[in-house]
Design an enzyme around this catalytic site. Structure first.
Site, PDB file in Angstrom:
ATOM      1  N   ASN A 153      67.411  49.552 -10.065  1.00 27.35           N
ATOM      2  CA  ASN A 153      66.130  49.061  -9.578  1.00 27.35           C
ATOM      3  C   ASN A 153      65.478  50.074  -8.647  1.00 27.35           C
ATOM      4  OD1 ASN A 153      64.494  46.586  -9.932  1.00 27.35           O
ATOM      5  ND2 ASN A 153      64.486  46.629  -7.683  1.00 27.35           N
TER       6      ASN A 153
ATOM      7  N   HIS B  45      62.048  32.928 -19.068  1.00 27.72           N
ATOM      8  CA  HIS B  45      60.727  32.555 -18.535  1.00 27.72           C
ATOM      9  C   HIS B  45      59.729  32.365 -19.668  1.00 27.72           C
ATOM     10  CE1 HIS B  45      61.482  34.013 -14.144  1.00 27.72           C
ATOM     11  NE2 HIS B  45      62.111  32.897 -14.460  1.00 27.72           N
TER      12      HIS B  45
ATOM     13  N   GLN C 100      63.506  38.021 -17.946  1.00 28.89           N
ATOM     14  CA  GLN C 100      62.474  37.207 -17.285  1.00 28.89           C
ATOM     15  C   GLN C 100      61.104  37.585 -17.849  1.00 28.89           C
ATOM     16  OE1 GLN C 100      63.492  36.888 -12.758  1.00 28.89           O
ATOM     17  NE2 GLN C 100      64.383  38.805 -13.485  1.00 28.89           N
TER      18      GLN C 100
HETATM   19  N1  APR Z   1      62.607  51.230 -13.148  1.00 28.86           N
HETATM   20  C1  APR Z   1      63.395  50.471 -12.331  1.00 28.86           C
HETATM   21  N2  APR Z   1      62.903  49.521 -11.485  1.00 28.86           N
HETATM   22  C2  APR Z   1      61.569  49.355 -11.471  1.00 28.86           C
HETATM   23  C3  APR Z   1      60.680  50.116 -12.278  1.00 28.86           C
HETATM   24  C4  APR Z   1      61.260  51.096 -13.146  1.00 28.86           C
HETATM   25  N3  APR Z   1      60.519  51.866 -13.951  1.00 28.86           N
HETATM   26  N4  APR Z   1      59.398  49.704 -12.019  1.00 28.86           N
HETATM   27  C5  APR Z   1      59.492  48.718 -11.095  1.00 28.86           C
HETATM   28  N5  APR Z   1      60.788  48.512 -10.758  1.00 28.86           N
HETATM   29  C6  APR Z   1      61.337  47.495  -9.864  1.00 28.86           C
HETATM   30  C7  APR Z   1      60.490  47.182  -8.655  1.00 28.86           C
HETATM   31  O1  APR Z   1      60.913  47.968  -7.564  1.00 28.86           O
HETATM   32  C8  APR Z   1      60.784  45.689  -8.425  1.00 28.86           C
HETATM   33  O2  APR Z   1      61.818  45.496  -7.463  1.00 28.86           O
HETATM   34  O3  APR Z   1      61.375  46.306 -10.635  1.00 28.86           O
HETATM   35  C9  APR Z   1      61.284  45.181  -9.772  1.00 28.86           C
HETATM   36  C10 APR Z   1      60.339  44.168 -10.401  1.00 28.86           C
HETATM   37  O4  APR Z   1      60.374  43.014  -9.589  1.00 28.86           O
HETATM   38  P1  APR Z   1      59.254  41.898  -9.790  1.00 28.86           P
HETATM   39  O5  APR Z   1      57.916  42.549  -9.875  1.00 28.86           O
HETATM   40  O6  APR Z   1      59.524  40.843  -8.761  1.00 28.86           O
HETATM   41  O7  APR Z   1      59.548  41.312 -11.242  1.00 28.86           O
HETATM   42  P2  APR Z   1      60.656  40.229 -11.613  1.00 28.86           P
HETATM   43  O8  APR Z   1      61.887  40.393 -10.774  1.00 28.86           O
HETATM   44  O9  APR Z   1      60.817  40.291 -13.084  1.00 28.86           O
HETATM   45  O10 APR Z   1      59.916  38.835 -11.224  1.00 28.86           O
HETATM   46  C11 APR Z   1      60.593  37.655 -11.586  1.00 28.86           C
HETATM   47  O11 APR Z   1      58.638  36.387 -10.938  1.00 28.86           O
HETATM   48  O12 APR Z   1      56.362  36.189 -11.015  1.00 28.86           O
HETATM   49  C12 APR Z   1      57.525  35.715 -11.544  1.00 28.86           C
HETATM   50  O13 APR Z   1      57.880  34.786 -13.641  1.00 28.86           O
HETATM   51  C13 APR Z   1      57.564  35.989 -13.007  1.00 28.86           C
HETATM   52  O14 APR Z   1      59.415  36.701 -14.376  1.00 28.86           O
HETATM   53  C14 APR Z   1      58.726  36.962 -13.153  1.00 28.86           C
HETATM   54  C15 APR Z   1      59.585  36.620 -11.965  1.00 28.86           C
END
Ligand code: APR
Length: 248
Positions: free
Chosen positions: A216, A122, A104
């Site tokens: 995660n 994305h 993503q």
């Molecule tokens: N290791 C493991 N997990 C992690 C780490 C890490 N170092 N750092 C953060 N996280 C986890 C967080 O706890 C969170 O649950 O990664 C997750 C990131 O989630 P989001 O910030 O929601 O990102 P994502 O799931 O990629 O969002 C999906 O939303 O805004 C839109 O298009 C955008 O592609 C994005 C989509």
């Protein structure tokens, strides 16, 4: 189960899997210095409203607003470097352990780390295109025009408005998503790394496989369904799992 057992269970599932595919989210890139969107207290969307800054509504109706805020977020992702987690996934693909990575993320870090089978569901921050004639431009051209205060940036051929090839809220899903769907349907293990699994339709993918591993930092709506849930940083978890696969 303690961490070691979780890593061993994950390694066992990966070794016995006929076809494994990985889904990554912004969480795999936080260790490269790119903020994610929803980490409690640190995520980008705690300060900004995604529908405001990265949506087609704002791009089409208030392009100046889009280029003042949303575009800066996109640009900020471009000068990061891959971290250990990206490199391990690239090695796993080279060794035939995983088929590839559905991401993503638009930071290009999987490709920079050497991954070849990357499905950018994305979009990406390598290119942009003209809304009127469809001409492709490099992201650098967009940045140049915006830096010269040409907002919105316009096409040199037809003067139409240029946009980044990132999937914005309100955009249809790209063809890469159709390809990713096909690969997930023929996989028996999906490894989700660093995604809150809150944005559809990507968050439908975990429902399509028999086996699921989630790495995660915080809980996700699919934890109940996963064979293994590892509440660790991506590079730490992948480093341990990869060592077990290589040396046991
Ligand atoms: N290791 C493991 N997990 C992690 C780490 C890490 N170092 N750092 C953060 N996280 C986890 C967080 O706890 C969170 O649950 O990664 C997750 C990131 O989630 P989001 O910030 O929601 O990102 P994502 O799931 O990629 O969002 C999906 O939303 O805004 C839109 O298009 C955008 O592609 C994005 C989509």
């Amino acid at each position: 189960m303690g961490d070691k057992n979780l890593f061993e269970e994950a390694a066992r599932l990966i070794k016995q899997s006929r076809k494994t595919i990985v889904l990554t989210g912004a969480g795999i890139s936080t260790e490269s210095g790119i903020p994610d969107f929803r980490s409690p207290g640190r995520g980008l969307w705690e300060k900004l409203d995604p529908m405001e800054v990265l949506s087609t509504g704002v791009l089409y109706n208030f392009p100046e607003e889009f280029y003042k805020v949303g575009f800066k977020i996109l640009s900020s992702m471009r000068n990061a470097e891959p971290n250990e987690a990206h490199y391990i996934l690239s090695e796993m693909e080279k060794e035939g352990i995983i088929f590839g990575v559905i991401t993503q993320n638009i930071d290009n870090l999987h490709q920079k780390a050497g991954s070849k089978n990357v499905f950018e569901v994305h979009g990406n921050t390598r290119e942009g295109s003209c809304l009127r004639c469809g001409k492709k431009v490099s992201f650098e051209i967009l940045e140049e025009k915006v830096n010269k205060k040409q907002i919105p940036p316009c096409c040199d051929d037809c003067n139409g408005v240029l946009r980044p090839d990132v999937v914005l809220f309100g955009d249809p899903m790209p063809y890469a998503f159709d390809l990713a769907l096909k690969e997930v349907k023929s996989s028996d293990l999906l490894i989700v790394i660093g995604s809150s699994l809150t944005v559809s339709p990507v968050n439908f993918l975990p429902d399509m496989v028999r086996h699921l591993i989630i790495i995660n930092a915080t809980e996700t709506p699919y934890d109940y369904k996963a064979d293994v849930v590892i509440r660790e940083k991506a590079s730490y978890a992948l480093g341990n799992i990869w060592d077990i696969i290589k040396f046991q």
